[in-house]
Enzyme design. Structure first.
Site, PDB file in Angstrom:
ATOM      1  N   GLY A 173       0.794  -1.228   0.000  1.00  0.00           N
ATOM      2  CA  GLY A 173       0.000   0.000   0.000  1.00  0.00           C
ATOM      3  C   GLY A 173       0.822   1.271   0.000  1.00  0.00           C
ATOM      4  N   ASP A 221      -7.716  -0.204 -16.456  1.00  0.00           N
ATOM      5  CA  ASP A 221      -7.822   0.371 -15.108  1.00  0.00           C
ATOM      6  C   ASP A 221      -7.054   1.683 -15.016  1.00  0.00           C
ATOM      7  OD1 ASP A 221      -5.776  -1.749 -15.460  1.00  0.00           O
ATOM      8  OD2 ASP A 221      -5.009  -0.958 -13.580  1.00  0.00           O
TER       9      ASP A 221
HETATM   10  P1  AMP Z   1      -0.829   0.253 -11.335  1.00  0.00           P
HETATM   11  O1  AMP Z   1       0.106  -0.650 -12.060  1.00  0.00           O
HETATM   12  O2  AMP Z   1      -0.127   1.311 -10.523  1.00  0.00           O
HETATM   13  O3  AMP Z   1      -1.890   0.814 -12.206  1.00  0.00           O
HETATM   14  O4  AMP Z   1      -1.544  -0.644 -10.232  1.00  0.00           O
HETATM   15  C1  AMP Z   1      -2.251  -1.805 -10.548  1.00  0.00           C
HETATM   16  C2  AMP Z   1      -2.940  -2.308  -9.309  1.00  0.00           C
HETATM   17  O5  AMP Z   1      -1.980  -2.658  -8.308  1.00  0.00           O
HETATM   18  C3  AMP Z   1      -3.884  -1.326  -8.662  1.00  0.00           C
HETATM   19  O6  AMP Z   1      -4.954  -2.055  -8.138  1.00  0.00           O
HETATM   20  C4  AMP Z   1      -3.040  -0.729  -7.568  1.00  0.00           C
HETATM   21  O7  AMP Z   1      -3.812  -0.187  -6.522  1.00  0.00           O
HETATM   22  C5  AMP Z   1      -2.263  -1.941  -7.106  1.00  0.00           C
HETATM   23  N1  AMP Z   1      -0.989  -1.562  -6.471  1.00  0.00           N
HETATM   24  C6  AMP Z   1       0.067  -0.970  -7.052  1.00  0.00           C
HETATM   25  N2  AMP Z   1       1.058  -0.773  -6.158  1.00  0.00           N
HETATM   26  C7  AMP Z   1       0.632  -1.263  -4.975  1.00  0.00           C
HETATM   27  C8  AMP Z   1       1.198  -1.363  -3.661  1.00  0.00           C
HETATM   28  N3  AMP Z   1       2.421  -0.918  -3.379  1.00  0.00           N
HETATM   29  N4  AMP Z   1       0.447  -1.929  -2.696  1.00  0.00           N
HETATM   30  C9  AMP Z   1      -0.781  -2.385  -2.960  1.00  0.00           C
HETATM   31  N5  AMP Z   1      -1.372  -2.319  -4.161  1.00  0.00           N
HETATM   32  C10 AMP Z   1      -0.681  -1.771  -5.173  1.00  0.00           C
HETATM   33 MG    MG Z   2      -3.400   1.917 -11.955  1.00  0.00          MG
END
Ligand code: AMP
Ligand code: MG
Length: 493
Positions: free
Chosen positions: A124, A250
């Site tokens: 998170g 997303d």
């Molecule tokens: P993203 O690649 O940043 O678009 O993220 C893809 C998914 O992974 C989304 O659901 C984010 O909220 C989740 N996510 C990315 N980084 C983290 C993290 N450090 N902890 C928890 N969830 C994450």
């Molecule tokens: Mg994202």
């Protein structure tokens, strides 16, 4: 005293299955890196109060401001073409919404605010590198005139986060017209929750596209309006050489803002196949693929709306399909305007697109810097061709430019605008300064290794005026030296 954030929340009123309610997880020791004072004022917030210990605690997630209704949004998405039924805010907490000075509703969200029910094993958290990167690039995009989420603040947490190495943690305050994504619709479509889809679509229409509510078929109107915004957005990216890097559904905003700055990057030397993201091994999200991918993502959106568009499934599918086919025309129209303006042409003539494409081919074959080529073109447009040397030296074989320039000048001669008008048109679409990768790297290294934020501050100041010459700042306009070239960028996670 009045509330620090004059929240007026609407998403928190939607059905409970749209999100999970929870507060941010406090951090050890909040410290302010940067507050975007201009944006704060635009949001009707007091920079002075945000900079107090109380304000910084709020920006770090250690204290909830009055009126906040913190939540993590649910969404799903197609990542690199593969379906993931549950994503959601895994490290972001929406504090609430407020109405800015222009009367526009804005989400205030903390990114890196701790785990949520959507974290899927992640911590998170966010590292200082990706937070600085998002701050720099999102603010640069805003100044470049591209629709984008904004960065209100960046704070350190006083905690280390475990990635490949231990890194300082940070939290970004992200501001968006909304954080609703194509993937938000897909979350409910996959669950065949048509009622939720209708509630979500009505919310999006009321909030972002009120003009379509009067249409004969409002949900088809919504689809067309979203397609239009995305077409304009992607044409903007192409105009300035921006590569998003993770165009998953997303990460596709329903309002057409650039969202989720992960391994994004600006091209230095031009090539349509350019990819930076370390996780994009097949080049799915290469520069030249961005329009096609946007259309694919929108087709996914269209599918979710089929049950709403018409009671007859076949009619609905036909209408949705026609709307999606329309993306190409919409994109090309925005893109044509962008190309023409980059070349300094006010009027539309046959052959303009071919002239532009020919220049791009020559740039690709000669490793010419995308940004500098067009910026210098703006300066030589009404000069004697002798001045063209300033542009042609950017080409491995300068003659490749000179040949093209003869045809370009002939075309310019047939355009009716004055030299002064042309110059200002070109300079308003061909930036001098972009957040080049090597500059961002330099800033992050100084922050992480030397705890020195001065380079970050200097860079964001230059990027506040990307279309001005800023003669004292030429270092920031220059392409990387061979040893400075950044070949890969990494996700923020
Ligand atoms: P993203 O690649 O940043 O678009 O993220 C893809 C998914 O992974 C989304 O659901 C984010 O909220 C989740 N996510 C990315 N980084 C983290 C993290 N450090 N902890 C928890 N969830 C994450
Ligand atoms: Mg994202």
């Amino acid at each position: 005293m009045t509330a620090l954030f004059p929240f007026d929340n609407s998403y928190a009123r939607l059905p409970g299955r749209f999100f999970a309610r929870l507060p941010p997880t406090p951090v050890a020791e909040p410290g302010l890196i940067q507050l975007n004072e201009g944006l704060a004022l635009h949001l009707g917030l007091s920079p002075e109060r945000l900079k107090t210990a109380e304000g910084i605690e709020i920006l770090a997630g250690n204290r909830l401001p009055d009126g906040a209704e913190p939540l993590a949004m649910a969404y799903a998405g197609f990542q690199f073409g593969g379906w993931v039924p549950q994503l959601g805010d895994g490290r972001a907490i929406l504090l609430g919404e407020l109405i800015d000075r222009d009367g526009v509703r804005r989400d205030i969200q903390l990114k890196g605010a701790g785990p949520t029910p959507f974290s899927r094993g992640g911590d998170g958290r966010a590292g200082i590198g990706p937070v600085l990167r998002e701050y720099i690039v999102s603010e640069a995009m805003a100044q470049l005139g591209i629709a984008t989420t904004r960065s209100l603040a960046a704070v350190t947490t006083g905690e280390q986060i475990a990635r490949e190495t231990l890194l300082p943690g940070a939290v970004l305050t992200r501001v968006a017209q909304s954080h609703i994504r194509v993937g938000t619709f897909q979350f409910f479509a996959a669950r065949r929750d048509v009622e939720a889809l209708r509630v979500l679509a009505d919310h999006v229409i009321a909030r972002h596209y009120p003009e379509v509510s009067q249409a004969d078929k409002p949900y088809l109107g919504l689809l067309t309006a979203v397609i239009d915004r995305q077409a304009e957005l992607i044409a903007g990216w192409q105009r300035i050489g921006f590569i998003h890097g993770v165009m998953n559904t997303d990460n596709t905003s329903i309002v057409g803002e650039t969202i989720d700055y992960g391994p994004c990057a600006f091209m230095d030397s031009f090539h349509p196949d350019t990819v930076f993201s370390s996780i994009d091994r097949r080049g799915r999200y290469a520069y030249g693929n961005q329009p096609g991918i946007a259309q694919w993502n929108l087709a996914g959106f269209a599918q979710t709306l089929v049950p709403l568009i018409d009671d007859d499934g076949e009619t609905a599918a036909t209408l949705a399909n026609e709307a999606i086919q329309g993306f190409v025309g919409r994109f090309e129209s925005f893109d044509r305007t962008g190309m023409r303006h980059k070349l300094g042409l006010a009027e539309e003539r046959e052959g303009d697109v071919a002239l532009f494409r020919d220049l791009l081919t020559r740039m690709a074959n000669n490793k010419a810097d995308f940004t500098l080529t067009f910026r210098r073109l703006s300066d030589v447009a009404d000069e004697n061709p002798v001045a063209d040397e300033r542009v042609s030296t950017l080409f491995e074989n300068p003659a490749a430019f000179d040949e093209w320039a003869v045809r370009w000048r002939n075309r310019l001669a047939g355009d009716s605008q004055s030299a002064a008008e042309r110059r200002s048109l070109m300079r308003s679409v061909n930036p001098a300064f972009i957040p080049r990768n090597h500059l961002i790297e330099e800033v992050i290294v100084a922050a992480v290794e030397e705890n020195d934020l001065a380079p970050f501050e200097r860079l964001i100041e230059v990027l506040e005026s990307p279309y001005e010459d800023q003669p004292a700042k030429q270092r920031y306009a220059a392409p990387p030296k061979p040893e400075e070239i950044v070949h890969q960028t990494f996700c923020g996670t």
